[in-house]
Design a protein around this motif. Structure first.
Motif, mmCIF file in Angstrom:
data_model
loop_
_atom_site.group_PDB
_atom_site.id
_atom_site.type_symbol
_atom_site.label_atom_id
_atom_site.label_comp_id
_atom_site.label_asym_id
_atom_site.label_seq_id
_atom_site.Cartn_x
_atom_site.Cartn_y
_atom_site.Cartn_z
ATOM 1 N N ALA A 59 -16.009 -62.685 1.841
ATOM 2 C CA ALA A 59 -16.047 -62.905 0.469
ATOM 3 C C ALA A 59 -17.299 -63.634 -0.085
ATOM 4 N N ARG A 60 -17.968 -63.350 -1.140
ATOM 5 C CA ARG A 60 -19.300 -63.713 -1.580
ATOM 6 C C ARG A 60 -18.964 -65.313 -1.844
ATOM 7 N N PRO A 61 -20.175 -66.102 -1.405
ATOM 8 C CA PRO A 61 -19.836 -67.696 -1.585
ATOM 9 C C PRO A 61 -20.184 -67.658 -3.057
ATOM 10 N N ASP A 62 -19.570 -69.023 -3.500
ATOM 11 C CA ASP A 62 -20.081 -69.418 -4.976
ATOM 12 C C ASP A 62 -21.347 -69.972 -5.133
ATOM 13 N N SER A 63 -21.836 -70.702 -4.221
ATOM 14 C CA SER A 63 -23.243 -71.140 -4.490
ATOM 15 C C SER A 63 -23.864 -71.628 -3.050
ATOM 16 N N THR A 65 -24.013 -74.446 -1.645
ATOM 17 C CA THR A 65 -23.431 -75.584 -1.024
ATOM 18 C C THR A 65 -22.321 -75.099 -0.348
ATOM 19 N N ASP A 66 -21.608 -73.866 -1.171
ATOM 20 C CA ASP A 66 -20.283 -73.191 -0.529
ATOM 21 C C ASP A 66 -20.754 -72.463 0.664
ATOM 22 N N ARG A 70 -19.629 -73.155 4.638
ATOM 23 C CA ARG A 70 -18.649 -71.958 5.445
ATOM 24 C C ARG A 70 -19.341 -71.722 6.751
ATOM 25 N N VAL A 176 -14.718 -66.192 4.901
ATOM 26 C CA VAL A 176 -14.034 -67.537 4.216
ATOM 27 C C VAL A 176 -13.229 -68.158 5.241
#
Length: 215
Positions: A59-63, A65-66, A70, A176
Motif C-alpha cells: 500500500a502507498r505510504p501516507d507520508s 514519516t510513514d 515502514r 505494510v
C-alpha cells in the motif's frame, strides 16, 4: 670393458617442478569452510519469500514519516532477505560485465594467495628479484586503489549497491508491516548478526596468523 660412469642424480631433479609446496591450501580451505558455514547459518534465518512478495500487503505510504517507519520495521524483519537481494543485484551486475568480474576476482585472488594465505617462508620471486612482504603489501594496496577508483569496477560496484538499496527502500516503504510478527525480530537479528560476525571472524581467524608473522 670399463662400465660407463654413473651420473649423479640431484634431489632437485627428482622433485621436478615440485620444489615449492602449494600456497597455504589448508588455511584457504579452512577459511572457505568457515565462511560457507557462516553464510548457511545466516541464510537459515531468512523470512519466507512469499511473505516478502505478498501483494495484498502493499500500500502507498501516507507520508514520508510513514514510509521511513515502514522501512525501519521491514528492514528489521526482512533483514536477511534484503541483504540477499543486495547480493543478487551485485552478482548480476558483475555477471553482466565479465571483464570487471575477472579483474575483481584477480584482485581478490592476489590478496589471498600473495599475502593473506601465503606462508612467510615462501618469498615471491619475479624476474629474478625477491619481493619482501612490505613491498608485496604496497603493490597490492596500490593495485586495489587503481582497480577501485580508476577503472569501471568501482563505479559498477557503487551503481549496483545503489540499485539494490533503491529496491530495498521501495519495497520497505510500500510493504505494510502490520501483519508482521515484530515481537520475534530479535532472534532473527541475532542470527543475522551472528552470520556477519561469523563471516568476519572466519576471515580474521584464517588470515591473522599470516598477517601477524608479517607485521
Amino acid at each position: 670393458m670399463a662400465s660407463p660412469p654413473t651420473l649423479p642424480i640431484s634431489q632437485s631433479a627428482t622433485n621436478g617442478g615440485q620444489s615449492q609446496p602449494p600456497i597455504a591450501t589448508p588455511a584457504f580451505r579452512s577459511f572457505i569452510t568457515r565462511l560457507t558455514s557462516s553464510v548457511r547459518q545466516g541464510l537459515a534465518q531468512r523470512r519466507p519469500w512469499l511473505e516478502l512478495v505478498d501483494r495484498s500487503s502493499l500500500a502507498r505510504p501516507d507520508s514520508l514519516t510513514d514510509a521511513a517507519s515502514r522501512i525501519r520495521k521491514n528492514f528489521s524483519y526482512f533483514r536477511v532477505n534484503y541483504v540477499t537481494l543486495l547480493a543478487l543485484v551485485l552478482a548480476l551486475s558483475l555477471l553482466s560485465h565479465p571483464l570487471s568480474l575477472l579483474v575483481l576476482l584477480g584482485l581478490l585472488a592476489s590478496w589471498f594467495f600473495l599475502y593473506l594465505f601465503r606462508p612467510s617462508d615462501q618469498p615471491i620471486v619475479l624476474f629474478g628479484r625477491t619481493f619482501t612482504d612490505r613491498e608485496t603489501l604496497g603493490v597490492l594496496v596500490v593495485s586495489t586503489i587503481v582497480v577501485v577508483f580508476l577503472t569501471s569496477v568501482g563505479s559498477l560496484l557503487i551503481s549496483a549497491l545503489l540499485v539494490g538499496l533503491a529496491i530495498v527502500c521501495t519495497h520497505g516503504a510500500f510493504r505494510v508491516p502490520e501483519d508482521l510478527f515484530l515481537d520475534d525480530q530479535e532472534p532473527a537479528n541475532a542470527g543475522f548478526l551472528s552470520f556477519l560476525g561469523g563471516a568476519a571472524s572466519s576471515a580474521a581467524a584464517a588470515a591473522a596468523p599470516a598477517v601477524a608473522v608479517r607485521v
